[in-house]
Design a protein around this motif. Structure first.
Motif, PDB file in Angstrom:
ATOM      1  N   THR A 179     -25.955 -44.418 -21.073  1.00 17.48           N
ATOM      2  CA  THR A 179     -25.722 -43.684 -22.137  1.00 17.48           C
ATOM      3  C   THR A 179     -25.101 -42.361 -21.765  1.00 17.48           C
ATOM      4  O   THR A 179     -24.449 -41.920 -22.796  1.00 17.48           O
ATOM      5  N   ASP A 180     -25.133 -42.107 -20.499  1.00 15.74           N
ATOM      6  CA  ASP A 180     -24.344 -40.861 -20.126  1.00 15.74           C
ATOM      7  C   ASP A 180     -23.017 -40.958 -19.586  1.00 15.74           C
ATOM      8  O   ASP A 180     -22.818 -40.610 -18.604  1.00 15.74           O
ATOM      9  N   ARG A 181     -22.380 -41.885 -20.102  1.00 16.77           N
ATOM     10  CA  ARG A 181     -20.849 -42.483 -19.361  1.00 16.77           C
ATOM     11  C   ARG A 181     -19.866 -41.149 -19.565  1.00 16.77           C
ATOM     12  O   ARG A 181     -19.880 -40.531 -20.684  1.00 16.77           O
ATOM     13  N   LYS A 182     -19.122 -40.991 -18.683  1.00 15.89           N
ATOM     14  CA  LYS A 182     -18.003 -40.424 -18.637  1.00 15.89           C
ATOM     15  C   LYS A 182     -16.951 -40.383 -19.939  1.00 15.89           C
ATOM     16  O   LYS A 182     -16.846 -41.464 -20.259  1.00 15.89           O
ATOM     17  N   PRO A 183     -16.379 -39.431 -20.286  1.00 20.18           N
ATOM     18  CA  PRO A 183     -15.340 -39.907 -21.531  1.00 20.18           C
ATOM     19  C   PRO A 183     -14.247 -40.716 -21.159  1.00 20.18           C
ATOM     20  O   PRO A 183     -13.694 -41.273 -21.939  1.00 20.18           O
ATOM     21  N   CYS A 184     -13.864 -40.775 -19.579  1.00 21.19           N
ATOM     22  CA  CYS A 184     -12.807 -41.761 -18.972  1.00 21.19           C
ATOM     23  C   CYS A 184     -13.320 -43.091 -18.959  1.00 21.19           C
ATOM     24  O   CYS A 184     -12.611 -43.844 -18.570  1.00 21.19           O
ATOM     25  N   PHE A 185     -14.466 -43.547 -19.182  1.00 20.55           N
ATOM     26  CA  PHE A 185     -15.022 -44.675 -18.821  1.00 20.55           C
ATOM     27  C   PHE A 185     -14.270 -45.734 -20.028  1.00 20.55           C
ATOM     28  O   PHE A 185     -14.147 -45.644 -20.913  1.00 20.55           O
ATOM     29  N   GLY A 186     -13.774 -46.796 -19.004  1.00 17.85           N
ATOM     30  CA  GLY A 186     -13.043 -47.651 -19.915  1.00 17.85           C
ATOM     31  C   GLY A 186     -11.489 -47.506 -20.307  1.00 17.85           C
ATOM     32  O   GLY A 186     -10.756 -48.318 -20.830  1.00 17.85           O
ATOM     33  N   ASP A 187     -11.106 -46.356 -19.931  1.00 15.75           N
ATOM     34  CA  ASP A 187      -9.831 -45.931 -20.299  1.00 15.75           C
ATOM     35  C   ASP A 187      -8.712 -46.220 -19.251  1.00 15.75           C
ATOM     36  O   ASP A 187      -8.662 -45.656 -18.163  1.00 15.75           O
ATOM     37  N   LEU A 188      -7.987 -47.290 -19.304  1.00 15.54           N
ATOM     38  CA  LEU A 188      -7.089 -47.921 -18.250  1.00 15.54           C
ATOM     39  C   LEU A 188      -6.000 -46.731 -17.784  1.00 15.54           C
ATOM     40  O   LEU A 188      -5.821 -46.791 -16.782  1.00 15.54           O
ATOM     41  N   GLY A 189      -5.660 -45.954 -18.758  1.00 14.92           N
ATOM     42  CA  GLY A 189      -4.760 -44.813 -18.025  1.00 14.92           C
ATOM     43  C   GLY A 189      -5.341 -43.854 -17.236  1.00 14.92           C
ATOM     44  O   GLY A 189      -4.588 -43.323 -16.455  1.00 14.92           O
ATOM     45  N   GLU A 223       3.077 -43.674  -8.016  1.00 11.04           N
ATOM     46  CA  GLU A 223       4.640 -43.661  -7.710  1.00 11.04           C
ATOM     47  C   GLU A 223       5.521 -44.800  -7.414  1.00 11.04           C
ATOM     48  O   GLU A 223       6.455 -44.740  -7.801  1.00 11.04           O
ATOM     49  N   ASP A 224       4.832 -45.873  -6.671  1.00 13.21           N
ATOM     50  CA  ASP A 224       5.542 -46.947  -6.575  1.00 13.21           C
ATOM     51  C   ASP A 224       5.645 -47.900  -7.750  1.00 13.21           C
ATOM     52  O   ASP A 224       5.953 -49.100  -7.536  1.00 13.21           O
ATOM     53  N   GLY A 225       4.804 -47.589  -8.800  1.00  9.05           N
ATOM     54  CA  GLY A 225       4.858 -48.619  -9.890  1.00  9.05           C
ATOM     55  C   GLY A 225       3.512 -49.036  -9.900  1.00  9.05           C
ATOM     56  O   GLY A 225       3.438 -50.010 -10.967  1.00  9.05           O
ATOM     57  N   LEU A 226       2.717 -49.368  -8.876  1.00  6.44           N
ATOM     58  CA  LEU A 226       1.479 -50.297  -8.996  1.00  6.44           C
ATOM     59  C   LEU A 226       0.671 -49.561  -9.134  1.00  6.44           C
ATOM     60  O   LEU A 226       0.191 -48.248  -8.867  1.00  6.44           O
ATOM     61  N   PRO A 227      -0.484 -50.052 -10.085  1.00  5.39           N
ATOM     62  CA  PRO A 227      -1.625 -49.388 -10.491  1.00  5.39           C
ATOM     63  C   PRO A 227      -2.586 -49.255  -9.367  1.00  5.39           C
ATOM     64  O   PRO A 227      -2.849 -50.173  -8.463  1.00  5.39           O
ATOM     65  N   ARG A 228      -3.354 -47.961  -9.356  1.00  2.00           N
ATOM     66  CA  ARG A 228      -4.263 -47.708  -8.461  1.00  2.00           C
ATOM     67  C   ARG A 228      -5.267 -46.627  -8.800  1.00  2.00           C
ATOM     68  O   ARG A 228      -5.223 -46.131  -9.872  1.00  2.00           O
ATOM     69  N   THR A 275     -16.924 -50.417 -11.086  1.00  2.00           N
ATOM     70  CA  THR A 275     -16.637 -51.441 -11.221  1.00  2.00           C
ATOM     71  C   THR A 275     -16.767 -51.984 -12.764  1.00  2.00           C
ATOM     72  O   THR A 275     -15.830 -52.815 -13.289  1.00  2.00           O
ATOM     73  N   LEU A 276     -17.768 -51.742 -13.424  1.00  2.90           N
ATOM     74  CA  LEU A 276     -17.861 -51.899 -14.762  1.00  2.90           C
ATOM     75  C   LEU A 276     -17.005 -51.157 -15.516  1.00  2.90           C
ATOM     76  O   LEU A 276     -16.258 -51.707 -16.628  1.00  2.90           O
ATOM     77  N   CYS A 277     -16.677 -49.847 -15.320  1.00  2.00           N
ATOM     78  CA  CYS A 277     -15.631 -49.257 -16.114  1.00  2.00           C
ATOM     79  C   CYS A 277     -14.246 -49.925 -16.155  1.00  2.00           C
ATOM     80  O   CYS A 277     -13.600 -50.087 -17.008  1.00  2.00           O
ATOM     81  N   LEU A 278     -13.852 -50.575 -14.878  1.00  2.00           N
ATOM     82  CA  LEU A 278     -12.600 -51.057 -14.652  1.00  2.00           C
ATOM     83  C   LEU A 278     -12.690 -52.305 -15.270  1.00  2.00           C
ATOM     84  O   LEU A 278     -11.550 -52.776 -16.083  1.00  2.00           O
ATOM     85  N   ARG A 279     -13.727 -53.056 -15.290  1.00  4.61           N
ATOM     86  CA  ARG A 279     -13.875 -54.515 -16.229  1.00  4.61           C
ATOM     87  C   ARG A 279     -13.629 -54.186 -17.604  1.00  4.61           C
ATOM     88  O   ARG A 279     -12.909 -54.945 -18.300  1.00  4.61           O
ATOM     89  N   VAL A 280     -14.262 -53.130 -18.121  1.00  3.34           N
ATOM     90  CA  VAL A 280     -14.058 -52.676 -19.531  1.00  3.34           C
ATOM     91  C   VAL A 280     -12.520 -52.467 -19.851  1.00  3.34           C
ATOM     92  O   VAL A 280     -12.067 -52.790 -20.763  1.00  3.34           O
ATOM     93  N   ALA A 281     -12.163 -51.573 -18.787  1.00  2.00           N
ATOM     94  CA  ALA A 281     -10.743 -51.251 -19.173  1.00  2.00           C
ATOM     95  C   ALA A 281      -9.790 -52.328 -19.209  1.00  2.00           C
ATOM     96  O   ALA A 281      -8.895 -52.420 -20.189  1.00  2.00           O
ATOM     97  N   LEU A 282      -9.942 -53.082 -18.105  1.00  2.00           N
ATOM     98  CA  LEU A 282      -9.110 -54.420 -18.318  1.00  2.00           C
ATOM     99  C   LEU A 282      -9.189 -55.557 -19.428  1.00  2.00           C
ATOM    100  O   LEU A 282      -8.417 -56.260 -19.858  1.00  2.00           O
ATOM    101  N   GLN A 283     -10.355 -55.338 -20.245  1.00  2.00           N
ATOM    102  CA  GLN A 283     -10.577 -56.027 -21.110  1.00  2.00           C
ATOM    103  C   GLN A 283     -10.172 -55.466 -22.471  1.00  2.00           C
ATOM    104  O   GLN A 283     -10.138 -56.236 -23.636  1.00  2.00           O
TER     105      GLN A 283
END
Length: 88
Positions: free
Chosen positions: A5-15, A22-27, A39-47
């Motif tokens: 319940t104490d997730r950061k505000p950036c949780f799941g924000d793909l941006g 700089e090379d155009g690839l996501p990192r 891992t969970l954050c990135l999964r949520v962002a990609l969904q």
């Protein structure tokens, strides 16, 4: 992966968790690599809508480069469209 319940505000924000470099690839930024929820954050962002749009662009790139055939592209685009329609 318990309930947090104490997730950061950036949780799941793909941006924030998977921005283009700089090379155009996501990192993932260094701050995200140290996060226990990365891992969970990135999964949520990609969904989410932005994640589906990114996957859609990657399908187009694979097709244009010859790495994916017509039917594979059609099938993948149809699946992404279904996900987009049910996305919150």
């Amino acid at each position: 992966m318990g309930e947090h319940t104490d997730r950061k505000p950036c949780f799941g924000d793909l941006g924030v968790v998977f921005p283009r470099g700089e090379d155009g690839l996501p990192r993932s930024p260094e701050t995200c690599l140290a996060c226990p929820d990365k891992t969970l954050c990135l999964r949520v962002a990609l969904q989410g809508r932005d994640g589906i749009a990114m996957q859609d662009r990657r399908v187009d790139q694979a097709y244009e480069s010859g790495m994916m055939g017509f039917w594979s592209r059609w099938s993948r685009k149809k699946l992404l469209d279904r996900k987009r329609r049910t996305c919150r």
